[in-house]
Motif scaffolding. Sequence first.
Motif, PDB file in Angstrom:
ATOM      1  N   THR A 162       0.832  -1.207   0.000  1.00 13.74           N
ATOM      2  CA  THR A 162       0.000   0.000   0.000  1.00 13.74           C
ATOM      3  C   THR A 162       0.861   1.250   0.000  1.00 13.74           C
ATOM      4  O   THR A 162       0.609   2.214  -0.746  1.00 13.74           O
ATOM      5  CB  THR A 162      -0.916   0.011   1.244  1.00 13.74           C
ATOM      6  OG1 THR A 162      -1.715  -1.179   1.239  1.00 13.74           O
ATOM      7  CG2 THR A 162      -1.820   1.230   1.234  1.00 13.74           C
ATOM      8  N   MET A 198       1.172   4.325  -2.897  1.00 18.59           N
ATOM      9  CA  MET A 198       1.047   5.746  -2.564  1.00 18.59           C
ATOM     10  C   MET A 198       2.273   6.527  -3.025  1.00 18.59           C
ATOM     11  O   MET A 198       2.155   7.615  -3.596  1.00 18.59           O
ATOM     12  CB  MET A 198       0.872   5.912  -1.055  1.00 18.59           C
ATOM     13  CG  MET A 198      -0.469   5.448  -0.524  1.00 18.59           C
ATOM     14  SD  MET A 198      -0.552   5.497   1.291  1.00 18.59           S
ATOM     15  CE  MET A 198      -0.151   7.217   1.590  1.00 18.59           C
ATOM     16  N   GLU A 199       3.456   5.964  -2.796  1.00 18.06           N
ATOM     17  CA  GLU A 199       4.692   6.656  -3.179  1.00 18.06           C
ATOM     18  C   GLU A 199       4.803   6.810  -4.686  1.00 18.06           C
ATOM     19  O   GLU A 199       5.212   7.859  -5.188  1.00 18.06           O
ATOM     20  CB  GLU A 199       5.899   5.898  -2.632  1.00 18.06           C
ATOM     21  CG  GLU A 199       6.066   6.007  -1.132  1.00 18.06           C
ATOM     22  CD  GLU A 199       7.359   5.393  -0.645  1.00 18.06           C
ATOM     23  OE1 GLU A 199       8.161   6.101  -0.017  1.00 18.06           O
ATOM     24  OE2 GLU A 199       7.573   4.188  -0.900  1.00 18.06           O
ATOM     25  N   GLN A 219       2.370   9.488  -5.824  1.00 17.53           N
ATOM     26  CA  GLN A 219       2.794  10.835  -5.467  1.00 17.53           C
ATOM     27  C   GLN A 219       4.002  11.294  -6.281  1.00 17.53           C
ATOM     28  O   GLN A 219       4.133  12.466  -6.616  1.00 17.53           O
ATOM     29  CB  GLN A 219       3.104  10.905  -3.974  1.00 17.53           C
ATOM     30  CG  GLN A 219       1.874  10.779  -3.094  1.00 17.53           C
ATOM     31  CD  GLN A 219       2.207  10.612  -1.621  1.00 17.53           C
ATOM     32  OE1 GLN A 219       3.365  10.526  -1.245  1.00 17.53           O
ATOM     33  NE2 GLN A 219       1.188  10.568  -0.778  1.00 17.53           N
TER      34      GLN A 219
END
Length: 207
Positions: free
Chosen positions: A47, A51-52, A55
């Motif tokens: 997860t 997200m990384e 972004q």
Amino acid sequence: MSKIISFISRKGGTGKTTNAIHLATTLHQLGKKVLLVETDTNYTLNTLRKMEVFQAKDGKAAFEILGSEDHQVAQELEKLKDSRKFDYIVVDSAGKTTDEGIKKLCLVSNAVVVPTSLTQNDLLVTYQTVTDLAPARELNSGLKIIILPNRIHSSTNIFTVRDNLKKLDAIILPVVVPQKNLFVNFSTVDAEKEYQPVAQAILNYLA
């Protein structure tokens, strides 16, 4: 054949996950083919990776992360080890790993890393963890059991660390992970350059 480095401890909060990630990102930065396996069924690292990547939006290459479970990870590692797809497989084992899970994981690993601070609670857990790992070493003669001093205050002398850990029947790394925010806050994409001495110290026992 892949080298398998498993992070194991009898309790959560000792630094298994943070150190597993720091090691994996450092190895990746050094040009090694790396797979990170997590056996926590919440699969939080997968997860975090998503997200990384979302972004960053820069298409930066990153190593693979695989989710597994305590009762099946050893069998999966056996297959992955022989595939020659990876130079290193880093395993972040769950805090509630069973006795059977620990034994099987040790039998397929080249090294087991047990992170510990110098708090009484962590030291007691570390002693118990190393004791639990001992039978596996009899079956896997090449297994290295490595103690990683973690969250060590900057004013603490290395001799103090060794004195606290000297009764353990395991390799005590000659380096420590300092009590710094940069080692607590981790990324599955970007390596922390200050972790390189720790990574190299672990690799020295796998040569």
